[in-house]
Design an enzyme around this catalytic site. Structure first.
Site, PDB file in Angstrom:
ATOM      1  N   GLU A 169       9.368  -3.905  10.317  1.00  0.00           N
ATOM      2  CA  GLU A 169       9.830  -2.644   9.720  1.00  0.00           C
ATOM      3  C   GLU A 169      10.402  -1.731  10.799  1.00  0.00           C
ATOM      4  OE1 GLU A 169       7.093  -0.682   7.059  1.00  0.00           O
ATOM      5  OE2 GLU A 169       8.309   1.151   6.997  1.00  0.00           O
ATOM      6  N   ASP A 188       0.833  -1.202   0.000  1.00  0.00           N
ATOM      7  CA  ASP A 188       0.000   0.000   0.000  1.00  0.00           C
ATOM      8  C   ASP A 188       0.875   1.263   0.000  1.00  0.00           C
ATOM      9  OD1 ASP A 188       0.873  -0.086   2.619  1.00  0.00           O
ATOM     10  OD2 ASP A 188      -1.104   0.280   3.509  1.00  0.00           O
TER      11      ASP A 188
HETATM   12  O1  KIV Z   1       3.612  -1.073   1.425  1.00  0.00           O
HETATM   13  C1  KIV Z   1       4.811  -1.415   1.467  1.00  0.00           C
HETATM   14  O2  KIV Z   1       5.623  -1.116   0.586  1.00  0.00           O
HETATM   15  C2  KIV Z   1       5.256  -2.198   2.621  1.00  0.00           C
HETATM   16  C3  KIV Z   1       6.734  -2.387   2.784  1.00  0.00           C
HETATM   17  C4  KIV Z   1       7.354  -1.145   3.285  1.00  0.00           C
HETATM   18  C5  KIV Z   1       7.062  -3.526   3.661  1.00  0.00           C
HETATM   19  O3  KIV Z   1       4.440  -2.609   3.402  1.00  0.00           O
HETATM   20 NA    NA Z   2       2.442  -1.671   3.253  1.00  0.00          NA
END
Ligand code: KIV
Ligand code: NA
Length: 266
Positions: free
Chosen positions: A181, A45
């Site tokens: 994260e 997202d």
């Molecule tokens: O939406 C995204 O790109 C993510 C990553 C940062 C893990 O959830």
């Molecule tokens: Na994400």
């Protein structure tokens, strides 16, 4: 590349081979990334920021995620497609099931939910209904307004213990994968060693079972002009996008990325 499945990822976890994951939002990049050795295409997202130009991921809808998941599915060449449940798509159990079904029908092989131990019931129910799930812990960008900014999570003994307990509770509940994260490297190492399911890191140091980056970040593209500490620009030593993605995949496999300058301390 033969089809990557959950079984492949579990085998990597057991053998110690690093898992390569990259965000991907369209068909051409899906084909390119899969060809370059990316095993998991994350339809993140983050597309709300890097594609749509919003200043957070909150405006992204399930329909947006389904649209991009379907595009990635069409271009994909054997990678596992992991799709994000966007903001408030997991508000209730009933909504979680319906929204996960939408993403699976669009072409996801697994779904990713942001949260913590409160997701255990959803994770169990999804597994029982045929949907493997990855739980995103630590800095969960959908909660940016609760955190008061994009800040490192799990610092200090108390927060670290809490996060580790949540991770293990989610594994126990039936999560197929975890994603950490922006957490201190020692905590990410501890969780990765304690868990029997794959643990993927971003800004979580070198000792998780795999790594993920946002495509635009690792290609050196930035809307805000700011690049997070945990990113390496793989275009710097490449003469094509294909080469940059291949170099990233190889750096992850060989343990050359992330390096010490990409880590957060406890
Ligand atoms: O939406 C995204 O790109 C993510 C990553 C940062 C893990 O959830
Ligand atoms: Na994400």
């Amino acid at each position: 590349m033969s089809n990557i499945t959950l079984t492949t990822l579990l085998a990597h976890k057991r053998s110690g081979e690093k898992i390569t994951m990259l965000t991907c939002y369209d068909a051409t990049f899906a084909a390119t990334a899969a060809d370059a050795g990316i095993e998991v295409l994350l339809v993140g997202d983050s597309l709300g920021m890097v594609l749509q130009g919003h200043d957070s991921t909150l405006p992204v809808s399930v329909e947006d995620m389904a649209y991009h998941t379907a595009a990635v599915k069409r271009g994909n060449k054997g990678a596992l497609v992991l799709s994000d449940l966007p903001f408030m798509a997991t508000a209730t159990l009933e909504q979680t099931y319906a929204n996960c079904a939408t993403l699976m029908r669009a072409g996801a092989h697994m779904v990713k939910l942001e949260g913590g131990a409160w997701l255990t019931e959803a994770v169990t129910g999804l597994a029982e209904r045929g949907i493997p799930s990855c739980v995103h812990l630590g800095l969960t960008p959908q909660s940016v307004n609760v955190f008061g900014g994009y800040k490192v999570q799990g610092r200090g003994d108390e927060q670290a213990e809490k996060l580790k307990a949540e991770a293990l509770a989610l594994e126990q509940a039936g999560a197929a994968m975890l994603l950490l994260e922006c957490v201190p490297s020692p905590l990410a190492r501890e969780i990765s060693q304690a868990a029997t399911i794959p643990v993927i890191g971003i800004g979580a140091g070198p000792d998780t079972d795999g790594q993920v980056l946002v495509l635009h970040d690792m290609l050196g593209l930035s809307l805000s002009g700011r690049t997070p500490k945990f990113v390496r620009n793989f275009m710097q030593d490449a003469n094509s996008i294909n080469q940059a993605i291949e170099n990233y995949a190889q750096a992850v496999k060989q343990g050359n990325f992330p390096a010490s300058e990409h880590e957060f301390s406890a």
